[in-house]
Design a protein around this motif. Structure first.
Motif, PDB file in Angstrom:
ATOM      1  N   ARG A   8       0.834  -1.200   0.000  1.00 46.09           N
ATOM      2  CA  ARG A   8       0.000   0.000   0.000  1.00 46.09           C
ATOM      3  C   ARG A   8       0.870   1.251   0.000  1.00 46.09           C
ATOM      4  NH1 ARG A   8      -4.378  -2.012   4.295  1.00 46.09           N
ATOM      5  NH2 ARG A   8      -2.655  -1.545   5.692  1.00 46.09           N
ATOM      6  N   GLU A   9       1.949   1.236   0.774  1.00 48.89           N
ATOM      7  CA  GLU A   9       2.835   2.393   0.829  1.00 48.89           C
ATOM      8  C   GLU A   9       3.614   2.571  -0.467  1.00 48.89           C
ATOM      9  OE1 GLU A   9       2.602   4.657   3.254  1.00 48.89           O
ATOM     10  OE2 GLU A   9       0.952   3.298   3.785  1.00 48.89           O
ATOM     11  N   VAL A  10       3.921   1.452  -1.137  1.00 48.12           N
ATOM     12  CA  VAL A  10       4.561   1.542  -2.455  1.00 48.12           C
ATOM     13  C   VAL A  10       3.647   2.287  -3.421  1.00 48.12           C
ATOM     14  CG1 VAL A  10       5.307   0.203  -4.471  1.00 48.12           C
ATOM     15  CG2 VAL A  10       6.000  -0.510  -2.174  1.00 48.12           C
ATOM     16  N   ILE A  11       2.340   1.975  -3.379  1.00 45.96           N
ATOM     17  CA  ILE A  11       1.388   2.626  -4.275  1.00 45.96           C
ATOM     18  C   ILE A  11       1.203   4.090  -3.898  1.00 45.96           C
ATOM     19  CG2 ILE A  11      -1.031   2.656  -5.024  1.00 45.96           C
ATOM     20  CD1 ILE A  11      -0.970  -0.386  -4.937  1.00 45.96           C
ATOM     21  N   VAL A  12       1.238   4.392  -2.613  1.00 42.91           N
ATOM     22  CA  VAL A  12       1.159   5.797  -2.198  1.00 42.91           C
ATOM     23  C   VAL A  12       2.327   6.584  -2.798  1.00 42.91           C
ATOM     24  CG1 VAL A  12       1.339   7.376  -0.232  1.00 42.91           C
ATOM     25  CG2 VAL A  12      -0.170   5.381  -0.094  1.00 42.91           C
ATOM     26  N   GLU A  13       3.507   5.972  -2.832  1.00 45.42           N
ATOM     27  CA  GLU A  13       4.650   6.618  -3.472  1.00 45.42           C
ATOM     28  C   GLU A  13       4.425   6.767  -4.971  1.00 45.42           C
ATOM     29  OE1 GLU A  13       7.352   8.097  -2.139  1.00 45.42           O
ATOM     30  OE2 GLU A  13       6.187   7.773  -0.310  1.00 45.42           O
ATOM     31  N   GLU A  14       3.774   5.776  -5.578  1.00 46.18           N
ATOM     32  CA  GLU A  14       3.451   5.852  -7.003  1.00 46.18           C
ATOM     33  C   GLU A  14       2.470   6.999  -7.257  1.00 46.18           C
ATOM     34  OE1 GLU A  14       1.889   2.911 -10.617  1.00 46.18           O
ATOM     35  OE2 GLU A  14       1.964   2.164  -8.560  1.00 46.18           O
ATOM     36  N   ILE A  15       1.498   7.163  -6.363  1.00 47.03           N
ATOM     37  CA  ILE A  15       0.550   8.270  -6.477  1.00 47.03           C
ATOM     38  C   ILE A  15       1.300   9.605  -6.436  1.00 47.03           C
ATOM     39  CG2 ILE A  15      -1.315   9.497  -5.279  1.00 47.03           C
ATOM     40  CD1 ILE A  15      -2.342   6.714  -4.373  1.00 47.03           C
ATOM     41  N   ARG A  16       2.266   9.726  -5.506  1.00 47.12           N
ATOM     42  CA  ARG A  16       3.048  10.966  -5.410  1.00 47.12           C
ATOM     43  C   ARG A  16       3.865  11.206  -6.678  1.00 47.12           C
ATOM     44  NH1 ARG A  16       4.705   9.381   0.711  1.00 47.12           N
ATOM     45  NH2 ARG A  16       2.915  10.340   1.769  1.00 47.12           N
ATOM     46  N   MET A  17       4.320  10.126  -7.291  1.00 46.31           N
ATOM     47  CA  MET A  17       5.068  10.253  -8.542  1.00 46.31           C
ATOM     48  C   MET A  17       4.170  10.839  -9.629  1.00 46.31           C
ATOM     49  SD  MET A  17       6.857   7.224 -10.808  1.00 46.31           S
ATOM     50  CE  MET A  17       5.278   6.552 -11.323  1.00 46.31           C
TER      51      MET A  17
END
Length: 376
Positions: free
Chosen positions: A78-87
């Motif tokens: 989930r945190e990996v995807i949150v980083e993807e969202i920020r990207m």
């Protein structure tokens, strides 16, 4: 829940009862495969490219991933995807397109970001994810497409052996677009950017529409290439933007015609004004025979040349099944493109490119009254 389909895509790679995440990676690399996955508005695709002799092993790996995910490391992913969202939030051109979809498809899932938000992604727990998998990854909703050196009958038999009993039964998923008008046709997002990003668009046509080749021609004339009207008028003649183009997105029951321009804050108003004028022109004046002929040759060439790629063939077949589009041979495609007339292009322009029906989203450092250029 917005973003759960994309999260599920990630979780397919996190492990099965027989392989953990590293085991899946090693299994693919053990047969020299190139594997990946992607989630669009209407489907998630898991795909792999490998030598023909490894077909059965590749199907074993992918079937296991599809039918028996363990949902391991959910919190970390989930945190990996949150980083993807920020990207993605660092890409204002993509944000402008996303906001435009929210206007064009207001009230419908097509108008929501595929990736979701940090809040929605963090709100997905194991039970929610398991329920989504159980109800979505069912026999009527999973399609297997192969392209390359394979024999159709034996391929179908192999797929049935791997997935026939492993996938639960269920109802086929059917999309029913439920679009409602937004409060405003225009949306602005402040972002400290060097360039001003604008996306404009309106309702389009479904992927299966009989007008899809005429829509391709209209898009190509408007902003599909270097000889297109938007490129020539905005970039070549006036130097107002580096990037300016148009495109059409067709789904199973809906579609969108979209345009994009990235310009400086000082030039963007003129760029939008010129684009609006070109919308009027393509609605009011039939395309010339020379322009239409050039467009047809471009479309035929790009379509036929793309079919040299097995990945393109695979995607084309899969999309045709999911969107209910007729799967045509290269010769049939060429014939459909050749059949497009100047009257067809003008009719679609009149139906889909009226200024008063257009939506506009903008991302930049200063709010501008760009909507006035789209007054009816």
């Amino acid at each position: 829940m917005a973003g759960i389909t994309h999260l599920m895509e990630h979780m397919l790679f996190k492990g099965t009862p027989s392989m953990d995440a590293l085991g899946i990676a090693e299994a693919f690399e053990g047969i020299g495969a190139q594997e990946n996955a992607a989630t669009g508005e209407e489907y998630t695709v898991l795909y792999a490219r490998f030598l023909p002799e490894h077909l059965e092993r590749a199907l074993d790996i992918m079937s296991d991933m599809i039918t028996r995910p363990t949902f391991a490391d959910l919190e970390r992913e989930r945190e990996v995807i949150v980083e993807e969202i920020r990207m993605y939030e660092d890409r204002p051109d993509q944000l402008a397109d996303e906001y435009l979809s929210g206007l064009v498809f207001h009230g419908d899932p097509l108008g929501r970001p595929i990736i979701g938000s940090a809040e929605t992604v963090r709100g997905v727990d194991h039970d929610t994810l398991k329920g989504f998998h159980r109800n979505t990854y069912t026999a009527p909703n999973v399609f297997v497409v192969g392209a390359g050196k394979l024999e159709s009958e034996s391929f179908e038999k192999m797929v049935e052996e791997k997935l026939g009993a492993a996938l639960p039964s269920g109802e086929p998923f059917v999309r029913r677009a439920q679009v409602t008008p937004p409060e405003s046709r225009f949306f602005y997002k402040f972002k400290e950017t060097e360039q001003y990003h604008v996306a404009m668009g309106s309702q389009g046509i479904p992927a299966s529409s009989g007008d899809r080749y005429a829509m391709l021609a209209l898009n190509n004339v408007l902003g599909g290439g270097m000889s297109s009207r938007l490129f020539q008028e905005v970039r070549e003649k006036r130097g107002l933007a580096y990037a300016v183009y148009s495109y059409h997105q067709g789904y199973s029951d809906a579609g969108a015609v979209k345009m994009y321009v990235g310009s400086t804050t000082g030039n963007v108003e003129e760029a939008v004004k010129i684009i609006a004028e070109q919308l009027d022109r393509v609605r009011e004046e039939p395309v010339t025979e020379e322009e239409l002929h050039r467009t047809k040759e471009q479309l035929k060439s790009s379509t036929i040349l793309a079919l040299e790629s097995t990945a393109t063939r695979m995607t084309r077949v899969g999309r045709s099944v999911i969107t209910g589009s007729e799967l045509l041979t290269p010769e049939e495609i060429s014939a459909r493109i050749d059949a497009v007339t100047a009257e067809d292009v003008k009719r679609l322009a009149e139906g889909h490119l009226k200024r008063g029906d257009m939506y506009l989203s903008a991302v930049g450092p200063k709010e501008l009254d760009l909507g006035r250029h789209l007054a009816a």
